[in-house]
Design a protein around this motif. Sequence first.
Motif, PDB file in Angstrom:
ATOM      1  N   GLY A 108       0.774  -1.232   0.000  1.00 32.86           N
ATOM      2  CA  GLY A 108       0.000   0.000   0.000  1.00 32.86           C
ATOM      3  C   GLY A 108       0.805   1.282   0.000  1.00 32.86           C
ATOM      4  O   GLY A 108       0.241   2.370  -0.094  1.00 32.86           O
ATOM      5  N   GLY A 109       2.116   1.173   0.115  1.00 35.89           N
ATOM      6  CA  GLY A 109       2.920   2.379   0.090  1.00 35.89           C
ATOM      7  C   GLY A 109       2.975   2.986  -1.299  1.00 35.89           C
ATOM      8  O   GLY A 109       2.504   2.393  -2.275  1.00 35.89           O
ATOM      9  N   ARG A 139       7.789   3.693  11.717  1.00 37.27           N
ATOM     10  CA  ARG A 139       8.355   4.290  10.510  1.00 37.27           C
ATOM     11  C   ARG A 139       9.763   4.793  10.780  1.00 37.27           C
ATOM     12  O   ARG A 139      10.121   5.111  11.906  1.00 37.27           O
ATOM     13  CB  ARG A 139       7.471   5.424   9.997  1.00 37.27           C
ATOM     14  CG  ARG A 139       7.393   6.653  10.905  1.00 37.27           C
ATOM     15  CD  ARG A 139       6.366   7.631  10.358  1.00 37.27           C
ATOM     16  NE  ARG A 139       6.280   8.844  11.187  1.00 37.27           N
ATOM     17  CZ  ARG A 139       5.388   9.813  10.996  1.00 37.27           C
ATOM     18  NH1 ARG A 139       4.482   9.711  10.008  1.00 37.27           N
ATOM     19  NH2 ARG A 139       5.386  10.866  11.788  1.00 37.27           N
ATOM     20  N   GLN A 140      10.522   4.848   9.704  1.00 32.39           N
ATOM     21  CA  GLN A 140      11.883   5.333   9.785  1.00 32.39           C
ATOM     22  C   GLN A 140      12.155   6.250   8.604  1.00 32.39           C
ATOM     23  O   GLN A 140      12.145   5.806   7.448  1.00 32.39           O
ATOM     24  CB  GLN A 140      12.885   4.181   9.809  1.00 32.39           C
ATOM     25  CG  GLN A 140      14.308   4.617  10.082  1.00 32.39           C
ATOM     26  CD  GLN A 140      15.213   3.452  10.420  1.00 32.39           C
ATOM     27  OE1 GLN A 140      14.890   2.285  10.172  1.00 32.39           O
ATOM     28  NE2 GLN A 140      16.356   3.736  11.010  1.00 32.39           N
ATOM     29  N   ALA A 141      12.377   7.508   8.908  1.00 31.21           N
ATOM     30  CA  ALA A 141      12.719   8.485   7.877  1.00 31.21           C
ATOM     31  C   ALA A 141      14.229   8.474   7.662  1.00 31.21           C
ATOM     32  O   ALA A 141      14.984   8.050   8.547  1.00 31.21           O
ATOM     33  CB  ALA A 141      12.244   9.866   8.302  1.00 31.21           C
ATOM     34  N   PRO A 142      14.686   8.956   6.519  1.00 30.68           N
ATOM     35  CA  PRO A 142      16.128   8.970   6.243  1.00 30.68           C
ATOM     36  C   PRO A 142      16.896   9.713   7.332  1.00 30.68           C
ATOM     37  O   PRO A 142      16.538  10.838   7.699  1.00 30.68           O
ATOM     38  CB  PRO A 142      16.215   9.708   4.900  1.00 30.68           C
ATOM     39  CG  PRO A 142      14.901   9.451   4.254  1.00 30.68           C
ATOM     40  CD  PRO A 142      13.900   9.435   5.366  1.00 30.68           C
ATOM     41  N   GLY A 143      17.923   9.072   7.864  1.00 33.06           N
ATOM     42  CA  GLY A 143      18.767   9.694   8.870  1.00 33.06           C
ATOM     43  C   GLY A 143      18.170   9.748  10.257  1.00 33.06           C
ATOM     44  O   GLY A 143      18.754  10.356  11.165  1.00 33.06           O
ATOM     45  N   PRO A 192       4.617  16.165   4.144  1.00 32.45           N
ATOM     46  CA  PRO A 192       5.969  15.757   3.751  1.00 32.45           C
ATOM     47  C   PRO A 192       6.733  15.074   4.877  1.00 32.45           C
ATOM     48  O   PRO A 192       7.525  14.157   4.623  1.00 32.45           O
ATOM     49  CB  PRO A 192       6.615  17.089   3.355  1.00 32.45           C
ATOM     50  CG  PRO A 192       5.466  17.918   2.868  1.00 32.45           C
ATOM     51  CD  PRO A 192       4.317  17.556   3.773  1.00 32.45           C
ATOM     52  N   GLU A 193       6.506  15.483   6.103  1.00 33.06           N
ATOM     53  CA  GLU A 193       7.218  14.874   7.234  1.00 33.06           C
ATOM     54  C   GLU A 193       6.759  13.451   7.534  1.00 33.06           C
ATOM     55  O   GLU A 193       7.348  12.765   8.378  1.00 33.06           O
ATOM     56  CB  GLU A 193       7.089  15.731   8.502  1.00 33.06           C
ATOM     57  CG  GLU A 193       5.666  16.093   8.889  1.00 33.06           C
ATOM     58  CD  GLU A 193       5.250  17.465   8.385  1.00 33.06           C
ATOM     59  OE1 GLU A 193       5.624  17.828   7.241  1.00 33.06           O
ATOM     60  OE2 GLU A 193       4.528  18.163   9.138  1.00 33.06           O
ATOM     61  N   ASP A 194       5.722  12.977   6.854  1.00 26.08           N
ATOM     62  CA  ASP A 194       5.299  11.586   6.985  1.00 26.08           C
ATOM     63  C   ASP A 194       6.105  10.667   6.056  1.00 26.08           C
ATOM     64  O   ASP A 194       5.955   9.444   6.127  1.00 26.08           O
ATOM     65  CB  ASP A 194       3.810  11.433   6.663  1.00 26.08           C
ATOM     66  CG  ASP A 194       2.910  12.154   7.650  1.00 26.08           C
ATOM     67  OD1 ASP A 194       1.939  12.793   7.195  1.00 26.08           O
ATOM     68  OD2 ASP A 194       3.185  12.086   8.862  1.00 26.08           O
ATOM     69  N   THR A 195       6.930  11.246   5.216  1.00 22.51           N
ATOM     70  CA  THR A 195       7.757  10.449   4.319  1.00 22.51           C
ATOM     71  C   THR A 195       8.695   9.549   5.117  1.00 22.51           C
ATOM     72  O   THR A 195       9.449  10.020   5.968  1.00 22.51           O
ATOM     73  CB  THR A 195       8.585  11.361   3.403  1.00 22.51           C
ATOM     74  OG1 THR A 195       7.701  12.087   2.546  1.00 22.51           O
ATOM     75  CG2 THR A 195       9.557  10.545   2.563  1.00 22.51           C
ATOM     76  N   ALA A 196       8.617   8.260   4.859  1.00 19.54           N
ATOM     77  CA  ALA A 196       9.411   7.285   5.606  1.00 19.54           C
ATOM     78  C   ALA A 196       9.147   5.890   5.059  1.00 19.54           C
ATOM     79  O   ALA A 196       8.218   5.695   4.261  1.00 19.54           O
ATOM     80  CB  ALA A 196       9.054   7.314   7.088  1.00 19.54           C
ATOM     81  N   LEU A 251       7.612   1.906   1.431  1.00 14.13           N
ATOM     82  CA  LEU A 251       7.976   3.312   1.370  1.00 14.13           C
ATOM     83  C   LEU A 251       6.760   4.187   1.091  1.00 14.13           C
ATOM     84  O   LEU A 251       6.000   3.935   0.161  1.00 14.13           O
ATOM     85  CB  LEU A 251       9.031   3.522   0.291  1.00 14.13           C
ATOM     86  CG  LEU A 251       9.497   4.958   0.061  1.00 14.13           C
ATOM     87  CD1 LEU A 251      10.170   5.519   1.310  1.00 14.13           C
ATOM     88  CD2 LEU A 251      10.438   5.018  -1.143  1.00 14.13           C
ATOM     89  N   VAL A 252       6.632   5.221   1.905  1.00 17.08           N
ATOM     90  CA  VAL A 252       5.620   6.258   1.690  1.00 17.08           C
ATOM     91  C   VAL A 252       6.353   7.563   1.445  1.00 17.08           C
ATOM     92  O   VAL A 252       7.191   7.983   2.253  1.00 17.08           O
ATOM     93  CB  VAL A 252       4.695   6.390   2.913  1.00 17.08           C
ATOM     94  CG1 VAL A 252       3.773   7.592   2.752  1.00 17.08           C
ATOM     95  CG2 VAL A 252       3.887   5.112   3.102  1.00 17.08           C
TER      96      VAL A 252
END
Length: 126
Positions: free
Chosen positions: A8-9, A38-42, A87-91, A121-122
């Motif tokens: 579903g991502g 969730r894990q965002a870059p960095g 945008p901050e939900d990107t992960a 990935l979302v």
Amino acid sequence: QVQLVESGGGLVQAGGSLRLSCVASGTIFSINTMGWYRQAPGKQRELVATITIGGSTNYADSVKGRFTISRDNAKNTVYLQMNSLRPEDTAVYFCNADRLWYRDYATQRDRVLEVWGQGTLVTVPS
């Protein structure tokens, strides 16, 4: 013998919606708690939401009022409805099953463990 598979991502514009699904496969008797992290870059992996077998839910403050977690115990499936995405939900979103009780046919024993999915990935562009 037991695995979680997310789906579903994808890419969605800010303000849009996505629905994630996670299915646990194997000879499963019950799963006490299922959840999404969730894990965002960095950044470190963080809790998004959890739901117990009885339906009690817990959400990160950052997603309260926008995300809804639900599950189908008969299908060993957990969902995450994500609305008003930012945008901050990107992960990468990971499914988790805690205290999963299943039959290990290799040893012919019942076991309890914690299992993670491979992640989906979302992306919400700014």
